[in-house]
Scaffold this motif. Structure first.
Motif, short mmCIF file in Angstrom:
data_model
loop_
_atom_site.label_atom_id
_atom_site.label_comp_id
_atom_site.label_asym_id
_atom_site.label_seq_id
_atom_site.Cartn_x
_atom_site.Cartn_y
_atom_site.Cartn_z
N ASP A 1 46.28 32.54 67.04
CA ASP A 1 45.15 32.98 67.84
C ASP A 1 43.92 32.14 67.50
OD1 ASP A 1 43.36 34.28 69.42
OD2 ASP A 1 44.14 36.26 68.95
N PHE A 2 43.80 31.02 68.18
CA PHE A 2 42.70 30.09 67.96
C PHE A 2 41.34 30.75 68.19
CE2 PHE A 2 39.78 26.97 69.93
CZ PHE A 2 39.53 26.20 68.81
N LEU A 3 41.25 31.60 69.19
CA LEU A 3 39.96 32.24 69.50
C LEU A 3 39.52 33.26 68.47
CD1 LEU A 3 40.32 32.61 73.35
CD2 LEU A 3 39.05 30.88 72.07
N ILE A 4 40.41 33.67 67.59
CA ILE A 4 40.06 34.56 66.49
C ILE A 4 39.68 33.75 65.25
CG2 ILE A 4 40.96 36.30 64.86
CD1 ILE A 4 40.43 37.48 67.59
N THR A 5 40.46 32.72 64.94
CA THR A 5 40.28 31.99 63.68
C THR A 5 39.41 30.75 63.79
OG1 THR A 5 42.26 30.64 64.05
CG2 THR A 5 42.56 32.74 62.89
N PHE A 6 39.33 30.14 64.98
CA PHE A 6 38.61 28.88 65.17
C PHE A 6 39.00 27.82 64.14
CE2 PHE A 6 35.86 31.76 67.54
CZ PHE A 6 35.79 31.06 68.74
#
Length: 170
Positions: free
Chosen positions: A31-36
């Motif tokens: 989940d890129f949008l959570i972890t950046f």
């Protein structure tokens, strides 16, 4: 059932879970949008109860937002889609050192030997302009979205993987 554990701090993007056509494996991305941070494509084998990071990269622990070193290259892999023969996974890959350079490429990985191949590019001058796609059942075309924040032709596009020709759909 048997539980699996991850060696790293992995945040599964449950919306990306994809069964293989032969129903033996599940592909997913983080989940890129959570972890950046660097997001990878993962493979869970239901027969062996094992999980494997198919696209590991060196900068996994570096946070995109807090990074100020222009020499650091991020590789963000998203949205896995299976080939019809269950032997390859197609996904969107962003490779960049700063977010304004993040352009989407359609990429394919062979799950047997790990060979990674760039199969197409989304032409856009806007960073992170594509975040969804679907592979045709014959593996010949990709339908994908673009969001240029009003600076280009937003909507759904088709990409012929053999000719690299694009066509605006809607």
């Amino acid at each position: 059932g048997n539980c699996i554990t991850f060696d790293k701090d992995v945040h599964i993007d449950v919306e990306t879970l994809q069964w293989s056509p032969d129903s033996k494996k599940i592909a997913f991305s983080e989940d890129f949008l959570i972890t950046f941070r660097d997001s990878d494509i993962w493979l869970y084998d239901t027969e062996t109860n094992t999980v494997k990071d198919l696209t590991p990269n060196a900068n996994r622990e570096k946070k995109l937002i807090s990074n100020s070193d222009p020499k650091v290259i991020f590789t963000v892999d998203l949205i896995p889609q299976w080939s019809s023969d269950s032997q390859s996974i197609y996904f969107i890959r962003y490779v960049f050192s700063t977010t304004k350079e993040a352009r989407p490429h359609f990429t394919k990985i062979n799950i047997t030997d790990g060979t990674i191949e760039d199969v197409g590019l989304v032409e856009s001058s806007i960073a992170f302009s594509s975040y969804s796609f679907e592979l045709s059942p014959d593996n010949a075309q990709v339908a994908y979205n673009t969001d240029t924040r009003g600076k280009g032709k937003d909507g759904t596009w088709f990409l012929d993987l053999a000719t690299q020709q694009t066509q605006f759909a809607a």
